[in-house]
Design an enzyme around this catalytic site. Structure first.
Site, PDB file in Angstrom:
ATOM      1  N   TYR A   1      13.793  12.747  12.663  1.00 43.21           N
ATOM      2  CA  TYR A   1      14.954  13.360  12.005  1.00 43.21           C
ATOM      3  C   TYR A   1      15.032  14.852  12.341  1.00 43.21           C
TER       4      TYR A   1
ATOM      5  N   ARG B   1       4.807  18.142   6.272  1.00 50.89           N
ATOM      6  CA  ARG B   1       4.269  17.385   5.148  1.00 50.89           C
ATOM      7  C   ARG B   1       2.759  17.596   5.119  1.00 50.89           C
TER       8      ARG B   1
ATOM      9  N   THR C   1       4.691  12.913  -7.671  1.00 55.06           N
ATOM     10  CA  THR C   1       4.779  13.432  -6.302  1.00 55.06           C
ATOM     11  C   THR C   1       4.975  14.953  -6.278  1.00 55.06           C
ATOM     12  N   ASP C   2       4.591  15.571  -5.173  1.00 58.69           N
ATOM     13  CA  ASP C   2       4.851  17.012  -5.018  1.00 58.69           C
ATOM     14  C   ASP C   2       6.331  17.285  -4.732  1.00 58.69           C
ATOM     15  N   GLU C   3       7.100  16.219  -4.474  1.00 57.81           N
ATOM     16  CA  GLU C   3       8.517  16.433  -4.140  1.00 57.81           C
ATOM     17  C   GLU C   3       9.306  16.956  -5.341  1.00 57.81           C
TER      18      GLU C   3
ATOM     19  N   ILE D   1      -0.044   2.458  -2.554  1.00 57.36           N
ATOM     20  CA  ILE D   1      -1.127   3.232  -3.178  1.00 57.36           C
ATOM     21  C   ILE D   1      -1.816   2.399  -4.267  1.00 57.36           C
TER      22      ILE D   1
ATOM     23  N   ILE E   1       8.847  -3.293 -15.092  1.00 60.33           N
ATOM     24  CA  ILE E   1       8.455  -2.304 -16.108  1.00 60.33           C
ATOM     25  C   ILE E   1       9.624  -1.906 -17.013  1.00 60.33           C
TER      26      ILE E   1
ATOM     27  N   ALA F   1       7.214   2.317  -8.981  1.00 57.11           N
ATOM     28  CA  ALA F   1       8.380   3.179  -8.772  1.00 57.11           C
ATOM     29  C   ALA F   1       9.119   2.708  -7.537  1.00 57.11           C
TER      30      ALA F   1
ATOM     31  N   TYR G   1      15.383  10.548  -5.261  1.00 61.89           N
ATOM     32  CA  TYR G   1      14.009  10.092  -5.548  1.00 61.89           C
ATOM     33  C   TYR G   1      13.245  11.167  -6.320  1.00 61.89           C
TER      34      TYR G   1
ATOM     35  N   ARG H   1      18.018  13.823   8.025  1.00 58.59           N
ATOM     36  CA  ARG H   1      18.181  13.270   6.678  1.00 58.59           C
ATOM     37  C   ARG H   1      18.998  14.265   5.846  1.00 58.59           C
TER      38      ARG H   1
ATOM     39  N   THR I   1       9.041  -6.094  -5.794  1.00 60.49           N
ATOM     40  CA  THR I   1      10.265  -5.737  -5.069  1.00 60.49           C
ATOM     41  C   THR I   1       9.955  -5.866  -3.576  1.00 60.49           C
TER      42      THR I   1
ATOM     43  N   SER J   1      14.436  11.650  -9.826  1.00 55.08           N
ATOM     44  CA  SER J   1      14.029  10.596 -10.771  1.00 55.08           C
ATOM     45  C   SER J   1      12.543  10.738 -11.128  1.00 55.08           C
ATOM     46  N   LYS J   2      11.711  11.148 -10.166  1.00 52.96           N
ATOM     47  CA  LYS J   2      10.286  11.345 -10.479  1.00 52.96           C
ATOM     48  C   LYS J   2      10.130  12.566 -11.396  1.00 52.96           C
TER      49      LYS J   2
HETATM   50  P1  NAD Z   1       5.412   1.502  -2.937  1.00 51.08           P
HETATM   51  O1  NAD Z   1       6.891   1.553  -2.787  1.00 51.08           O
HETATM   52  O2  NAD Z   1       4.555   1.110  -1.788  1.00 51.08           O
HETATM   53  O3  NAD Z   1       5.035   0.510  -4.143  1.00 51.08           O
HETATM   54  C1  NAD Z   1       5.742   0.486  -5.347  1.00 51.08           C
HETATM   55  C2  NAD Z   1       5.288  -0.729  -6.127  1.00 51.08           C
HETATM   56  O4  NAD Z   1       5.997  -0.748  -7.388  1.00 51.08           O
HETATM   57  C3  NAD Z   1       5.649  -2.060  -5.425  1.00 51.08           C
HETATM   58  O5  NAD Z   1       4.556  -2.954  -5.511  1.00 51.08           O
HETATM   59  C4  NAD Z   1       6.839  -2.582  -6.212  1.00 51.08           C
HETATM   60  O6  NAD Z   1       6.931  -4.006  -6.226  1.00 51.08           O
HETATM   61  C5  NAD Z   1       6.545  -2.026  -7.601  1.00 51.08           C
HETATM   62  N1  NAD Z   1       7.770  -1.876  -8.404  1.00 51.08           N
HETATM   63  C6  NAD Z   1       8.937  -1.296  -8.017  1.00 51.08           C
HETATM   64  N2  NAD Z   1       9.838  -1.381  -9.017  1.00 51.08           N
HETATM   65  C7  NAD Z   1       9.218  -2.013 -10.056  1.00 51.08           C
HETATM   66  C8  NAD Z   1       9.609  -2.368 -11.367  1.00 51.08           C
HETATM   67  N3  NAD Z   1      10.851  -2.122 -11.820  1.00 51.08           N
HETATM   68  N4  NAD Z   1       8.716  -2.999 -12.167  1.00 51.08           N
HETATM   69  C9  NAD Z   1       7.458  -3.273 -11.724  1.00 51.08           C
HETATM   70  N5  NAD Z   1       7.026  -2.953 -10.484  1.00 51.08           N
HETATM   71  C10 NAD Z   1       7.907  -2.333  -9.662  1.00 51.08           C
HETATM   72  O7  NAD Z   1       5.003   2.949  -3.503  1.00 51.08           O
HETATM   73  P2  NAD Z   1       3.701   3.809  -3.214  1.00 51.08           P
HETATM   74  O8  NAD Z   1       3.901   4.556  -1.964  1.00 51.08           O
HETATM   75  O9  NAD Z   1       2.507   2.961  -3.401  1.00 51.08           O
HETATM   76  O10 NAD Z   1       3.797   4.852  -4.416  1.00 51.08           O
HETATM   77  C11 NAD Z   1       3.169   4.602  -5.668  1.00 51.08           C
HETATM   78  C12 NAD Z   1       3.443   5.766  -6.598  1.00 51.08           C
HETATM   79  O11 NAD Z   1       2.965   6.974  -6.018  1.00 51.08           O
HETATM   80  C13 NAD Z   1       4.936   5.991  -6.884  1.00 51.08           C
HETATM   81  O12 NAD Z   1       5.071   6.330  -8.250  1.00 51.08           O
HETATM   82  C14 NAD Z   1       5.303   7.149  -5.983  1.00 51.08           C
HETATM   83  O13 NAD Z   1       6.355   7.912  -6.548  1.00 51.08           O
HETATM   84  C15 NAD Z   1       4.004   7.942  -5.966  1.00 51.08           C
HETATM   85  N6  NAD Z   1       3.786   8.752  -4.766  1.00 51.08           N
HETATM   86  C16 NAD Z   1       3.773   8.178  -3.518  1.00 51.08           C
HETATM   87  C17 NAD Z   1       3.518   8.969  -2.407  1.00 51.08           C
HETATM   88  C18 NAD Z   1       3.440   8.381  -1.016  1.00 51.08           C
HETATM   89  O14 NAD Z   1       3.199   9.118  -0.069  1.00 51.08           O
HETATM   90  N7  NAD Z   1       3.586   7.084  -0.835  1.00 51.08           N
HETATM   91  C19 NAD Z   1       3.316  10.348  -2.546  1.00 51.08           C
HETATM   92  C20 NAD Z   1       3.360  10.891  -3.824  1.00 51.08           C
HETATM   93  C21 NAD Z   1       3.577  10.092  -4.922  1.00 51.08           C
HETATM   94  P1  TYD Z   2       8.623   9.810   4.638  1.00 54.23           P
HETATM   95  O1  TYD Z   2       7.455   9.023   5.132  1.00 54.23           O
HETATM   96  O2  TYD Z   2       9.887   9.097   4.318  1.00 54.23           O
HETATM   97  O3  TYD Z   2       8.100  10.637   3.371  1.00 54.23           O
HETATM   98  P2  TYD Z   2       8.872  11.795   2.496  1.00 54.23           P
HETATM   99  O4  TYD Z   2      10.259  11.900   2.922  1.00 54.23           O
HETATM  100  O5  TYD Z   2       8.749  11.259   1.106  1.00 54.23           O
HETATM  101  O6  TYD Z   2       8.087  13.039   2.722  1.00 54.23           O
HETATM  102  O7  TYD Z   2       8.976  10.930   5.713  1.00 54.23           O
HETATM  103  C1  TYD Z   2       8.003  11.873   6.125  1.00 54.23           C
HETATM  104  C2  TYD Z   2       8.689  12.867   7.048  1.00 54.23           C
HETATM  105  O8  TYD Z   2       9.094  12.167   8.248  1.00 54.23           O
HETATM  106  C3  TYD Z   2       9.974  13.454   6.474  1.00 54.23           C
HETATM  107  O9  TYD Z   2      10.080  14.815   6.881  1.00 54.23           O
HETATM  108  C4  TYD Z   2      11.073  12.633   7.090  1.00 54.23           C
HETATM  109  C5  TYD Z   2      10.512  12.272   8.456  1.00 54.23           C
HETATM  110  N1  TYD Z   2      10.974  10.970   9.019  1.00 54.23           N
HETATM  111  C6  TYD Z   2      11.479  10.928  10.326  1.00 54.23           C
HETATM  112  O10 TYD Z   2      11.576  11.942  11.025  1.00 54.23           O
HETATM  113  N2  TYD Z   2      11.875   9.699  10.818  1.00 54.23           N
HETATM  114  C7  TYD Z   2      11.786   8.552  10.094  1.00 54.23           C
HETATM  115  O11 TYD Z   2      12.189   7.465  10.601  1.00 54.23           O
HETATM  116  C8  TYD Z   2      11.246   8.617   8.772  1.00 54.23           C
HETATM  117  C9  TYD Z   2      11.134   7.382   7.923  1.00 54.23           C
HETATM  118  C10 TYD Z   2      10.842   9.854   8.272  1.00 54.23           C
END
Ligand code: NAD
Ligand code: TYD
Length: 361
Positions: free
Chosen positions: A220, A227, A136-138, A13, A62, A85, A163, A298, A38, A166-167
């Site tokens: 799963y 979602r 996150t909405d989680e 993101i 961070i 994160a 997860y 899961r 990471t 922690s959020k």
């Molecule tokens: P991502 O895992 O793709 O990216 C996380 C980034 O943070 C990576 O570039 C990683 O190198 C960096 N990072 C991790 N630990 C670090 C540390 N200790 N110090 C500095 N950098 C560090 O995550 P994303 O999917 O882009 O999510 C970004 C944010 O949005 C997160 O806070 C996540 O909780 C939130 N979020 C994500 C989703 C989603 O669907 N992906 C949904 C809701 C909220």
């Molecule tokens: P994910 O992309 O891990 O997002 P989140 O768990 O944070 O919502 O998973 C999205 C949905 O897909 C969740 O209900 C778990 C399911 N899932 C599978 O069924 N198989 C998979 O291999 C993965 C990674 C997720």
């Protein structure tokens, strides 16, 4: 010129947000991207911006207070947008501690350094400084599946996975800073994102990648978990709008108005891949519903997430613009055009993760 400190900008993101911001503001802003790189951080995501004079990358953790203090000391930061994160639920189930460290301690360090840099001697803050915490909405837990219930900003927190816990903790810290110090911040809680640059441990890119190779598609449980999918560029736009037009100290939920069962998403992915692959492409014959494999569920799998993004629409005028069928086409087109990216992302450690995660399913 406004200066942004973006954390986690090399992730999914964060990198989409940086692209969005440069497209929108071009040379009117400066962005400093702080990322520890990471497994989820990938500088390839930022190739097209790395030579800009108004972009700087700083490799730092961070949780490393001195490193973060140094960034604030060397720059007059106007905006913090905090993405960094650990973000994957399955990994949090296997190894919760790193989630507590990065998501909780790391957020505390970011808050403390921003507060120290922005606070005036009388305890108020310099004008026009803002911190946006991306969450996150989680944190709200799980909704019943046969219900019209939605998550609202007022929904009590009830996180289930490590997860989400922690959020939720990190959100509470931001709230504590706002309540205790009147620290100028916002929190956004968004639903599941999808789009370019998403690491293939998450559902959508994992399924696209496996389907194109004719590998099993591991669903799963019964596949009926729901979602609310949000196209990542819509999310990037929402973050900017909240930070510039939102009311300070408030939380905004950001949702896609696009609730679907996992199995429905998979059907759309398979159908879209079939439709987009030319007849002569050998991968066309591989992509099939026959690849769907139901695997062990899961642990603690949340049944349904759904956001009613009413507040952000009413107060700010944001709404999710990208329909899922359009967003998934753009996403798949991006993966077609960026095969190298996927190859690099799935080499090395990814194979080890995949085997460990899925071998006993
Ligand atoms: P991502 O895992 O793709 O990216 C996380 C980034 O943070 C990576 O570039 C990683 O190198 C960096 N990072 C991790 N630990 C670090 C540390 N200790 N110090 C500095 N950098 C560090 O995550 P994303 O999917 O882009 O999510 C970004 C944010 O949005 C997160 O806070 C996540 O909780 C939130 N979020 C994500 C989703 C989603 O669907 N992906 C949904 C809701 C909220
Ligand atoms: P994910 O992309 O891990 O997002 P989140 O768990 O944070 O919502 O998973 C999205 C949905 O897909 C969740 O209900 C778990 C399911 N899932 C599978 O069924 N198989 C998979 O291999 C993965 C990674 C997720």
């Amino acid at each position: 010129m406004r200066t942004y400190l973006v954390t986690g900008g090399a992730g999914f993101i964060g990198s989409n947000y940086i692209h969005y911001m440069f497209k929108k503001y071009d040379n009117e802003i400066r962005i400093i991207n702080v990322d520890a790189l990471t497994y989820a951080g990938n500088l390839e995501n930022l190739k097209s911006v790395e030579d800009r004079e108004n972009y700087t990358f700083v490799k730092a953790d961070i949780c490393d207070r001195e490193a973060i203090e140094a960034v604030f000391a060397a720059n007059d930061i106007d905006r913090v947008v905090h993405f960094a994160a650990e973000s994957h639920v399955d990994r949090s189930i296997r190894n919760p501690e790193v989630f507590v460290r990065t998501n909780v301690l790391g957020t505390a360090v970011m808050l403390n350094c921003a507060k120290a840099a922005w606070e005036l001697p009388d305890g108020s803050f310099k004008a026009d400084k803002k911190f946006l915490h991306v969450s996150t909405d989680e944190v709200y837990g799980s909704l019943p599946e046969d219900d019209e219930a939605f998550f609202y900003e007022t929904t009590p927190y009830a996180p289930h996975s490590p997860y989400a816990a922690s959020k939720a903790s990190s959100d509470m810290l931001v709230r504590a800073y706002m309540d205790t110090y009147r620290f100028p911040a916002n929190i956004t809680n968004c639903s599941n994102n999808y789009g370019p640059y998403q690491f293939p441990e998450k559902f959508i890119p994992l399924m696209i990648n496996n389907a194109l190779q004719g590998k099993p598609l591991p669903v799963y449980g019964d596949g009926k978990n729901v979602r609310d999918w949000l196209y990542v560029e819509d999310h990037a736009k929402a973050i900017d709008m909240v930070q510039e037009q939102g009311r300070l100290f408030e939380t905004y939920n950001i949702g896609g108005h696009n609730e679907k069962q996992n199995i429905e998403i998979l059907d759309i992915i398979i159908e879209t891949l079939q439709g987009m692959l030319p007849a002569e492409d050998p991968r066309k014959a591989l992509v099939s519903r026959d690849l769907i494999t139901y695997v062990e569920d899961r642990k603690g799998h949340d049944r349904r997430y759904a956001i009613a993004p009413d507040k952000i629409k009413e107060q700010i005028g944001w709404y999710p613009e990208t329909m899922f069928k359009e967003g998934i086409k753009k996403t798949i087109a991006w993966f077609f055009e960026n095969e190298e990216w996927m190859k690099n992302a799935t080499s090395g450690d990814y194979q080890k993760y995949y085997t460990e995660m899925y071998e006993n399913k």
